[in-house]
Design an enzyme around this catalytic site. Structure first.
Site, mmCIF file in Angstrom:
data_model
loop_
_atom_site.group_PDB
_atom_site.id
_atom_site.type_symbol
_atom_site.label_atom_id
_atom_site.label_comp_id
_atom_site.label_asym_id
_atom_site.label_seq_id
_atom_site.Cartn_x
_atom_site.Cartn_y
_atom_site.Cartn_z
ATOM 1 N N ARG A 124 106.602 38.708 46.908
ATOM 2 C CA ARG A 124 106.821 37.259 47.028
ATOM 3 C C ARG A 124 108.249 36.931 47.486
ATOM 4 N NH1 ARG A 124 104.152 34.282 42.067
ATOM 5 N NH2 ARG A 124 104.534 32.525 43.465
ATOM 6 N N ASP A 315 99.023 24.245 42.467
ATOM 7 C CA ASP A 315 98.334 25.379 41.828
ATOM 8 C C ASP A 315 96.825 25.172 41.757
ATOM 9 O OD1 ASP A 315 100.687 26.733 41.497
ATOM 10 O OD2 ASP A 315 101.032 26.008 39.459
HETATM 11 C C1 S3P Z 1 106.130 26.417 38.860
HETATM 12 C C2 S3P Z 1 106.331 25.874 40.102
HETATM 13 C C3 S3P Z 1 105.384 26.022 41.220
HETATM 14 C C4 S3P Z 1 104.031 26.533 40.755
HETATM 15 C C5 S3P Z 1 104.142 27.646 39.759
HETATM 16 C C6 S3P Z 1 104.926 27.193 38.540
HETATM 17 C C7 S3P Z 1 107.145 26.181 37.820
HETATM 18 O O1 S3P Z 1 105.913 26.929 42.163
HETATM 19 O O2 S3P Z 1 103.257 26.948 41.859
HETATM 20 O O3 S3P Z 1 102.867 28.071 39.346
HETATM 21 O O4 S3P Z 1 106.858 26.367 36.627
HETATM 22 O O5 S3P Z 1 108.273 25.799 38.175
HETATM 23 P P1 S3P Z 1 106.956 26.456 43.295
HETATM 24 O O6 S3P Z 1 108.030 25.766 42.612
HETATM 25 O O7 S3P Z 1 107.397 27.691 43.976
HETATM 26 O O8 S3P Z 1 106.157 25.565 44.206
#
Ligand code: S3P
Length: 436
Positions: A124, A315
């Site tokens: 990632r 998500d």
């Molecule tokens: C999250 C932010 C999101 C989400 C992840 C949890 C968090 O990702 O997809 O499951 O807890 O800050 P991104 O901030 O990369 O979009």
């Protein structure tokens, strides 16, 4: 102790009925540990999500010398204070939130650390955090933009940063580094990414101001410990919401769910599709609005999703695909390229697995197009070690003709321990292991 199901066997035609809660919010559970560790004293957490991702963050914080007392599975005390060097690399396993937020904290520590994870996390992108942290003065190196991340001590300075993507993880990493920086840190977001870090920091007494999409943090405050009950995770409720909408005869209520507006885009998308959903706010928990969601089987029709709505339901697209397949007419999703860098490429992997059930999905670079309603045929599908893929495919199995088996389903435990038991409790068509 939750049972880990190697595979899930689903059969169609069984309505989901009754009232149920869902496990604690994953984003807030990660943050309760990471921010609790920085507080001056003991943070009490109830309703903590004990799942694969959050346990990895908890173990990493313990490696940093923070004492965490587990009173029971979901109740703990985090004894915040000075972090200490870890003897080994910190292993965040599959937790993107864990590693990215921790990188912001570790960048400001007076000792070195290595942050790593599973084969999946190593795929990632990490440049999205290393680059802004470097512009704050952080000494951080990656493996060509991927973890492991090696961080050496450096004096940080506040920056003004315009986020290229609306990412709560990137925003949070910068703000957390900002706690240790000289001067003010300003993050400008292009859209409404989840704001749990800001809410928690403000509740702890941090000098934080929010002006529209701009967040300003001034360092120097002593962070006060928290006393919080983690609300139910909307992203876990999402699987039950869509299951209830697509399985004929269903009528269920999910109780105590976090209704933070930065998270509930799926509700708005489904309402556009004619979903029979009642959302009732019942109060506040951990500074977040919570409430109940009643779901009844609905005659869905297609819709188009893009822009800010995507961020508010990022998500939920794997499970949203199941709603789109059940809906009549065309559903189009655009501006959702981020789905390609989640635990898996969620556009490609969902399309691949749904095709095994006979679905027709038009994959697009930044989303997809689905024309429904489509009849699905049961088959054997794979969870790809991605919790949201495994659970979405299980819900697809509830509306496919004949039996569906989801293999590699243990990963559901990364965010929703007890997913299988919850489905069974609601009467949904999940067969006990070995009875496929
Ligand atoms: C999250 C932010 C999101 C989400 C992840 C949890 C968090 O990702 O997809 O499951 O807890 O800050 P991104 O901030 O990369 O979009």
């Amino acid at each position: 102790m939750t049972t880990l199901h190697e595979s899930l066997t689903l059969k169609p035609g069984m309505p989901l009925r009754g009232a149920i809660g869902v496990p604690g919010d994953k984003s807030i559970s990660h943050r309760s540990i990471l921010l609790g560790a920085l507080a001056d004293g003991a943070t009490e957490v109830r309703g903590w999500l004990a799942a694969g991702d959050t346990e990895a963050t908890l173990a990493a914080v313990q490696q940093l010398g923070i004492q965490i007392d587990r009173h029971d599975t979901h109740t703990l005390t985090v004894h915040g204070g000075q972090l200490q060097p870890a003897e080994a690399p910190l292993d965040f396993v599959n937790a993107g939130t864990g590693i990215r937020l921790a990188a912001g904290i570790m960048a400001g520590q007076p000792f070195a650390s290595v942050l790593d994870g599973s084969y999946q996390l190593r795929r990632r992108p990490m440049k999205r955090i290393t680059e802004p942290l470097q512009s704050m003065g952080a000494d951080i190196t990656s493996d060509e933009g991927k973890c492991p991340l090696t961080i050496h001590p450096a004096q940080l300075k506040g920056i003004e940063h315009n986020l290229k993507i609306a990412s709560a993880q990137v925003k949070s990493a910068i703000l957390l580094a900002g706690l240790f920086a000289d001067g003010e840190t300003v993050v400008v977001q292009p859209g409404p990414a989840r704001d749990h870090t800001e809410r928690m920091l403000a509740s702890m007494g941090a000098h934080l101001t929010i002006d529209g999409n701009t967040v300003i943090l001034k360092p120097g405050a002593t962070l006060q410990p928290m006393n919080l009950t983690v609300p139910g995770d909307f992203s876990s409720a999402a699987f039950l919401i869509v299951a209830g909408l697509v399985v004929p005869g269903s009528d269920l209520t999910i109780q105590g769910v976090n209704l933070n507006d930065t998270r509930t885009g799926l509700v708005d998308a489904l309402l556009q599709m004619n979903a029979d959903l009642d959302v009732t706010e019942t109060g506040l928990e951990a500074g977040e609005p919570i409430g109940d969601i009643r779901v009844r089987y609905s005659d869905l029709h297609g819709t188009t999703i893009g822009g800010d709505m995507v961020v508010r339901m990022i998500d939920e697209f794997p499970i949203f695909m199941i709603a789109a397949l059940a809906a009549s007419g065309e559903t189009i999703v655009r501006d959702a390229k981020e789905l390609r860098v989640k635990e898996t490429d969620r556009i490609a992997v969902m399309a691949q697995e749904l095709r095994k059930l006979g679905a027709s999905i038009e994959e697009r670079e930044d989303g997809f197009r689905i024309v429904g309603p489509q009849r699905l045929m049961g088959s054997v599908v794979d969870g790809h070690d991605d919790h949201r893929i495994a659970m979405s495919m299980a819900v697809a199995g509830l509306i496919a003709d004949e039996m569906t088996v989801v293999t590699d389903a243990k990963c559901a435990n990364d965010s929703f321990p007890g997913f299988a038991e919850t489905l069974m409790q609601l009467g949904g068509g999940l067969l006990p292991e070995g009875q496929g």
